[in-house]
Design a protein around this motif. Sequence first.
Motif, PDB file in Angstrom:
ATOM      1  N   PRO A  49       7.694   6.467   4.511  1.00  0.00           N
ATOM      2  CA  PRO A  49       7.606   7.828   3.957  1.00  0.00           C
ATOM      3  C   PRO A  49       7.956   8.906   4.979  1.00  0.00           C
ATOM      4  N   LEU A  50       7.576   8.717   6.253  1.00  0.00           N
ATOM      5  CA  LEU A  50       7.937   9.703   7.281  1.00  0.00           C
ATOM      6  C   LEU A  50       9.446   9.730   7.508  1.00  0.00           C
ATOM      7  N   LEU A  51      10.066   8.553   7.500  1.00  0.00           N
ATOM      8  CA  LEU A  51      11.529   8.498   7.624  1.00  0.00           C
ATOM      9  C   LEU A  51      12.199   9.168   6.431  1.00  0.00           C
ATOM     10  N   ALA A  52      11.638   8.960   5.240  1.00  0.00           N
ATOM     11  CA  ALA A  52      12.198   9.575   4.031  1.00  0.00           C
ATOM     12  C   ALA A  52      12.105  11.099   4.088  1.00  0.00           C
ATOM     13  N   LEU A  53      11.131  11.614   4.836  1.00  0.00           N
ATOM     14  CA  LEU A  53      10.999  13.057   5.000  1.00  0.00           C
ATOM     15  C   LEU A  53      11.973  13.610   6.035  1.00  0.00           C
ATOM     16  N   GLY A  54      12.719  12.729   6.691  1.00  0.00           N
ATOM     17  CA  GLY A  54      13.747  13.164   7.624  1.00  0.00           C
ATOM     18  C   GLY A  54      13.389  13.094   9.089  1.00  0.00           C
ATOM     19  N   PHE A  55      12.199  12.571   9.413  1.00  0.00           N
ATOM     20  CA  PHE A  55      11.772  12.521  10.807  1.00  0.00           C
ATOM     21  C   PHE A  55      12.385  11.331  11.540  1.00  0.00           C
TER      22      PHE A  55
ATOM     23  N   ALA B 189       0.831  -1.195   0.000  1.00  0.00           N
ATOM     24  CA  ALA B 189       0.000   0.000   0.000  1.00  0.00           C
ATOM     25  C   ALA B 189       0.871   1.253   0.000  1.00  0.00           C
ATOM     26  N   ASP B 190       0.398   2.297  -0.668  1.00  0.00           N
ATOM     27  CA  ASP B 190       1.160   3.526  -0.811  1.00  0.00           C
ATOM     28  C   ASP B 190       0.662   4.554   0.189  1.00  0.00           C
ATOM     29  N   GLY B 191       1.492   4.866   1.192  1.00  0.00           N
ATOM     30  CA  GLY B 191       1.116   5.868   2.176  1.00  0.00           C
ATOM     31  C   GLY B 191       1.848   7.182   1.998  1.00  0.00           C
ATOM     32  N   VAL B 192       2.473   7.372   0.818  1.00  0.00           N
ATOM     33  CA  VAL B 192       3.304   8.560   0.616  1.00  0.00           C
ATOM     34  C   VAL B 192       2.490   9.844   0.709  1.00  0.00           C
ATOM     35  N   SER B 193       1.361   9.913   0.008  1.00  0.00           N
ATOM     36  CA  SER B 193       0.583  11.155   0.010  1.00  0.00           C
ATOM     37  C   SER B 193       0.075  11.477   1.409  1.00  0.00           C
ATOM     38  N   GLU B 194      -0.355  10.458   2.152  1.00  0.00           N
ATOM     39  CA  GLU B 194      -0.838  10.658   3.520  1.00  0.00           C
ATOM     40  C   GLU B 194       0.292  11.148   4.425  1.00  0.00           C
TER      41      GLU B 194
ATOM     42  N   GLN C 198       2.985  12.716   3.529  1.00  0.00           N
ATOM     43  CA  GLN C 198       3.364  14.073   3.141  1.00  0.00           C
ATOM     44  C   GLN C 198       2.414  15.109   3.739  1.00  0.00           C
ATOM     45  N   GLU C 199       1.109  14.792   3.729  1.00  0.00           N
ATOM     46  CA  GLU C 199       0.145  15.697   4.351  1.00  0.00           C
ATOM     47  C   GLU C 199       0.435  15.855   5.836  1.00  0.00           C
ATOM     48  N   MET C 200       0.760  14.751   6.485  1.00  0.00           N
ATOM     49  CA  MET C 200       1.091  14.813   7.904  1.00  0.00           C
ATOM     50  C   MET C 200       2.388  15.575   8.132  1.00  0.00           C
ATOM     51  N   GLY C 201       3.399  15.252   7.333  1.00  0.00           N
ATOM     52  CA  GLY C 201       4.706  15.887   7.491  1.00  0.00           C
ATOM     53  C   GLY C 201       4.651  17.390   7.337  1.00  0.00           C
ATOM     54  N   ALA C 202       3.762  17.874   6.469  1.00  0.00           N
ATOM     55  CA  ALA C 202       3.645  19.318   6.239  1.00  0.00           C
ATOM     56  C   ALA C 202       3.105  20.053   7.460  1.00  0.00           C
ATOM     57  N   ARG C 203       2.502  19.294   8.380  1.00  0.00           N
ATOM     58  CA  ARG C 203       1.901  19.911   9.564  1.00  0.00           C
ATOM     59  C   ARG C 203       2.696  19.634  10.840  1.00  0.00           C
ATOM     60  N   ILE C 204       3.854  19.028  10.687  1.00  0.00           N
ATOM     61  CA  ILE C 204       4.720  18.755  11.825  1.00  0.00           C
ATOM     62  C   ILE C 204       5.908  19.702  11.774  1.00  0.00           C
ATOM     63  N   ARG C 205       6.100  20.466  12.816  1.00  0.00           N
ATOM     64  CA  ARG C 205       7.236  21.391  12.855  1.00  0.00           C
ATOM     65  C   ARG C 205       8.541  20.606  12.845  1.00  0.00           C
ATOM     66  N   SER C 206       9.472  21.009  12.010  1.00  0.00           N
ATOM     67  CA  SER C 206      10.727  20.265  11.842  1.00  0.00           C
ATOM     68  C   SER C 206      11.523  20.165  13.138  1.00  0.00           C
ATOM     69  N   ALA C 207      11.371  21.153  14.023  1.00  0.00           N
ATOM     70  CA  ALA C 207      12.137  21.155  15.275  1.00  0.00           C
ATOM     71  C   ALA C 207      11.310  20.651  16.451  1.00  0.00           C
ATOM     72  N   SER C 208      10.168  20.014  16.166  1.00  0.00           N
ATOM     73  CA  SER C 208       9.251  19.637  17.246  1.00  0.00           C
ATOM     74  C   SER C 208       9.670  18.374  17.974  1.00  0.00           C
ATOM     75  N   GLY C 209      10.626  17.627  17.426  1.00  0.00           N
ATOM     76  CA  GLY C 209      11.053  16.392  18.077  1.00  0.00           C
ATOM     77  C   GLY C 209      10.571  15.169  17.342  1.00  0.00           C
ATOM     78  N   PRO C 210      10.763  13.985  17.919  1.00  0.00           N
ATOM     79  CA  PRO C 210      10.442  12.736  17.235  1.00  0.00           C
ATOM     80  C   PRO C 210       8.936  12.548  17.034  1.00  0.00           C
TER      81      PRO C 210
END
Length: 273
Positions: free
Chosen positions: A77-83, A44-49, A51-63
């Motif tokens: 996908p969340l790991l690929a976004l750097g989290f 299953a492809d969760g990339v779009s989901e 990405q929507e979540m990642g856009a709303r998480i502050r990069s400095a907010s923690g794990p």
Amino acid sequence: MSNQLEHGPVRTTRADALLASVGERGVLRSFYDDDAGSDLMQDADGVSEAQEMGARIRSASGPVLELAAGTGRLTFPLLALGFEVTALELSTAMVAALGRQLEDEPADLRDRCTVVQGDMSAFVLGRRFGAVVISYGSISLLEDADRRGLYASVREHLEPGGTFLISMADTGGSQSLERDQELSGRSGRRYVLHVRRSPAEATQDITVYPADDASDPFVVCTSRLRLLEPDQVVRELEQAGFDVREPASFRSAGGSGRHDALLLQASLRSDLS
């Protein structure tokens, strides 16, 4: 989720008919405790989901804490976004499948992922997170009391100012009551996915079985979801001490081109954080 794993597979109408037709070849299992579940969820492809979540998480907010991670549909996908991601999953089969997938990933990605076996409706991890995320297919496994447990556990693990994100289906009443779909897993095996909605009972039965009628054993996997409306979850979150923003719509990977999913974004009320 915990109820289904504790009490075994759900008896669905389609599963009963299939098992009666194949005789001794038939085996009934939970979708979340069988190789078929791992095979299909990995595909299953969760990339779009994500990405929507990642856009709303502050990069400095923690794990990020991902609940009911399965085999990593959102994890990777969340790991690929750097989290940095802690992936919590109850099913032993799913935890094992997620671990096998991580072994094939680069060291940098593996080092940012912690896999924990646990129940999303009652967990204690001893740390707080900048964001907690969960998908609709997971929260819909929980009964009312278990969802209250989920919200209470999230409250204890969310950093002040952190974000709780829940993705939900936005069918607009367009889904048929019963449908079949043929799918291919990562292994190349073909499956039939049967979905039967029962609005009067507020449930949706899932039955997955081999597309090859001659399969031996003929493994039938089942699950049951609650039909949760976004407004209901918003009310529950507010009662549990969260402030909820206006839901954002987006296109899911399996959608028909229209915005068929919603993302709920909640944070702890200031008097509780």
